[in-house]
Scaffold this active site. Structure first.
Site, PDB file in Angstrom:
ATOM      1  N   GLU A   7      -0.810  64.411  35.168  1.00 26.26           N
ATOM      2  CA  GLU A   7      -0.796  64.651  36.612  1.00 26.26           C
ATOM      3  C   GLU A   7       0.349  65.558  37.040  1.00 26.26           C
ATOM      4  OE1 GLU A   7      -0.653  61.811  40.536  1.00 26.26           O
ATOM      5  OE2 GLU A   7      -1.940  61.173  38.874  1.00 26.26           O
ATOM      6  N   ASP A 103      -2.123  59.510  35.985  1.00 28.06           N
ATOM      7  CA  ASP A 103      -1.434  58.316  36.458  1.00 28.06           C
ATOM      8  C   ASP A 103      -2.361  57.116  36.279  1.00 28.06           C
ATOM      9  OD1 ASP A 103       0.823  57.216  37.409  1.00 28.06           O
ATOM     10  OD2 ASP A 103       0.633  57.924  39.462  1.00 28.06           O
ATOM     11  N   TYR A 305       5.594  51.263  35.788  1.00 30.08           N
ATOM     12  CA  TYR A 305       4.687  51.835  36.790  1.00 30.08           C
ATOM     13  C   TYR A 305       4.852  51.127  38.140  1.00 30.08           C
ATOM     14  CZ  TYR A 305       0.352  53.533  38.893  1.00 30.08           C
ATOM     15  OH  TYR A 305      -0.571  54.113  39.732  1.00 30.08           O
TER      16      TYR A 305
END
Length: 687
Positions: A7, A103, A305
């Site tokens: 990304e 992601d 994350y």
């Protein structure tokens, strides 16, 4: 040749280094049988109305609702996006396999799938799914690549969300702007944005309409302890004063002393919302500011994350915890205790049933030396929360003393911590201690020892207090309200259970709040969030509960989560929204009122879809009112009726329903033309 699509360029660089793709090319890295490229976030978006048919280019009520038979995507209209897409397009055409390294979340999946679709990808695709960007996590992820089909439902949920937002946003925004806004101005309506605004408006009006009332509480001091009357509140001062006089001169006698042991578990690990709530409460950071910082910590590999909605870890993380703690060398003095024995495995920390795609936000064990300023501050907050999760419970003893004064009951409570447990982690660290008001309560005070039957003099006193309105939302409390669909929920376990019915997602709520600020519907008053007049007018104008109900929006969010799990159909969700917007358009079109929302500073939404072609109609030149009949003149008082002519005066068509408008012929001649009457009414009732 294997092509990896990430990304961001920074992630591509990290992955390329692990794979040995060390040769930098224009828009990608190459080497060792791999090519690693990136998307720069969103490269594609859903098509705009005029991309489907030229008739939808012009803003007009007659074309609503706009419901494409099949939704399509297009590249964003910027040169750098087109250039990077051309790189990806050329790489995947030569690829034997594509590895989706986007992601690891719903939005990341959507971004990657759209780009691959636009490129007409035909080769096999596998998915890299990792919870941190450390070298070890990347290596482990590539050793366990998963079939792309495993994430089809995640993509369907993201696609449904995007299409749902298009259906409501495009249609409702045009509908309400054309029907109720001053010419050339946009009234922005959104699937999550509007219910969030409705929460803020409702809270503000609850406060404005609140009528404070005085009340009195009876307390008495005995041996330094504060005893409160079991009678509770007195609503009359004379009644309260009489209660004081009744106990004066009579001794206080202790009738019972009870001690009860209690435990306080460590605070839950952070999900994104609880992290944003905590930083807003402690330091006044906005939700968007916290999201930006935690994203930076993730990209610097020091935390996992961030866009998660769980406070739990999965069981497979348990064996990795000791190593993470050992590598957190700046906190060695604190990690020594849990590392001294077998690490506890509490169900409040490890629960597979509460973890779907990603676990709670925790440190990775990588050195935080690269962090500065607020990044370091945020990491410290997360690190202490993580370490404290593996400390024992804090234990305490609660003492409750009841007493009698001439037949009236009184009570005093106090609490003594017997073992600090996890609170040792925060000793002397006020900057990171969990924000709480609990320790300021009467219950936390230490009581002197009491014996049943002891008696003595006391000092009675009245405390006058006033009922308080609910507090205005801060960003932190608004995030909590969005998480629980507007319901005030203090209990952590219950709040956890309600997350599936919250409005928005952890990753989008900050952006929704920022959008409301940018569009002039809310503003800040110190730390508080309050609606502007434009925001209140917009909510007043929307009569459709489906557009502004937090509970109903929460139900849609629940369905999106069910799509992720594969137990609800994306088609059903989209068909529901199509039916709903058709009903809303019909209802609004039948509204004959002439009310208008005048928003002087409302921004045009022409940038919303990335094209100036989708702009609202411009305001017409001012001209004399062309009113041909009295029925075209809206009542200036109720706003829903129209002007009618009686025997001695003009009035409102809704006079039978209570509208009191009366314009006598002595002031407004009976032979006025509709246009002149309209001008006179506007002049008289001009604000």
């Amino acid at each position: 040749m294997k092509v990896c699509i990430t990304e961001k360029p920074s992630v591509a660089r990290d992955i390329a280094a692990i794979l040995g793709a060390n040769d930098r090319r224009d828009g990608y890295f190459e080497g060792n049988g791999y090519r690693v490229t990136w998307t720069i976030g969103h490269l594609c978006c859903l098509k705009e109305p005029h991309d489907y048919t030229e008739g939808w280019r012009r803003w007009a009520l007659s074309v609503l609702p706009m419901l494409p038979a099949r939704f399509g995507i297009k590249l964003l209209p910027e040169q750098r996006y087109h250039q990077q897409f051309d790189v990806i397009d050329s790489l995947v055409k030569d690829a034997d396999e594509v590895i989706n390294c986007g992601d690891a979340g719903q939005e990341g999946e959507l971004i990657q799938r759209w780009v691959m679709q636009k490129a007409g990808l035909k080769c096999p695709v596998r998915r890299l799914w990792i919870s941190s960007l450390t070298d070890d996590a990347i290596r482990e992820g590539f050793s366990k690549l998963r079939p792309s089909a495993d994430f089809d439902n995640l993509y369907y949920a993201g696609l449904s969300r995007a299409i749902g937002d298009w259906i409501l946003g495009m249609n409702a925004t045009r509908l309400y702007s054309l029907k109720y806004s001053s010419p050339g101005k946009v009234l922005s309506i959104g699937r999550v944005q509007t219910p969030t605004l409705a929460l803020i408006v409702a809270r503000h009006r609850e406060i404005v309409d609140f009528k404070p009332e005085d009340y009195w509480e009876l307390h008495t001091i005995y041996r330094t302890a504060n005893f409160s009357s079991l009678h509770g509140k007195f609503t009359s001062e004379s009644e309260a004063q009489a209660a004081v006089e009744a106990i004066k001169g009579h001794p206080l006698t202790v009738t019972d002393v009870k001690e009860k042991a209690g435990r306080e578990a460590p605070p839950r690990l952070f999900d994104l919302t609880s992290l944003q709530v905590e930083t807003n409460k402690k330091w006044g950071w906005s939700a968007d500011e916290t999201l930006t910082l935690i994203q930076s910590l993730y990209e610097k590999k020091v935390t996992t994350y961030p866009r998660v909605d769980t406070t739990y870890l999965s069981d497979d993380i348990y064996p990795k915890i000791p190593d993470i703690l050992r590598r957190m060398t700046p906190y060695a003095a604190l990690t020594a205790r849990p590392l001294a024995g077998k690490l506890p495995k509490s169900k409040k920390v490890f629960d597979n049933s509460k973890v779907t795609d990603h676990h709670a936000i925790i440190p990775t064990g990588e050195s935080p030396a690269v962090l500065v300023g607020n990044e370091r501050k945020l990491y410290h907050l997360i690190a202490l929360r993580f370490i404290s999760a593996f400390y024992p419970d804090c234990t305490f003893s609660t003492t409750t003393v009841t007493a009698d004064i001439d037949g009236q009951g009184f009570k005093a409570t106090g609490k003594v911590i017997t073992s600090a447990g996890w609170r040792e982690v925060y000793a002397g660290k006020d900057d990171a201690e969990p924000a709480s008001d609990a320790d300021a309560s009467e219950d936390s005070k230490v009581l002197p020892p009491f014996v049943v039957g002891e008696s003595g003099p006391h000092d009675p006193q009245l405390q006058k207090k006033t009922t308080q309105p609910p507090k205005q939302y801060t960003e932190g409390t608004l995030l909590r309200a969005m998480e629980s669909a507007g319901k005030t929920v203090e209990d952590e376990a219950l709040r956890e259970a309600m997350k599936e019915n919250g409005i928005g997602r952890p990753s989008t709520r900050a952006a929704i709040i920022e959008t409301l600020f940018k569009r002039g519907y809310i503003m800040r008053q110190r730390k508080n969030i309050v609606p502007t007049q434009a925001g209140m007018d917009l909510i007043d104008t929307i009569n459709e509960p489906l557009l502004k109900s937090a509970q109903l929006t929460g139900i849609w969010e629940n369905k999106l989560r069910r799509i992720e799990r594969g137990d609800y159909s994306a088609r059903e969700f989209i068909d529901e929204l199509k039916t709903m917007i058709s009903e809303i358009v019909g209802n609004v079109m039948r509204d004959n009122s002439q009310r208008r929302i005048h928003v002087a500073d409302a921004p045009s939404d022409s940038k919303k879809t990335g094209s100036s072609d989708d702009a609202p109609p411009k305001a017409p030149r001012k001209r004399a009112p062309a009113v041909k009949s009295l029925e075209a003149i809206a009542c200036p008082i109720c706003g829903t009726g129209h002007i009618i002519k009686g025997r001695t005066a003009y009035g409102c068509s809704r006079y039978g329903e209570g509208c009191a408008l009366r314009l006598n012929f002595e002031e407004y001649a009976a032979d006025l033309t509709p246009a002149k009457l309209n001008q006179s009414i506007k002049k008289k009732f001009k604000k």
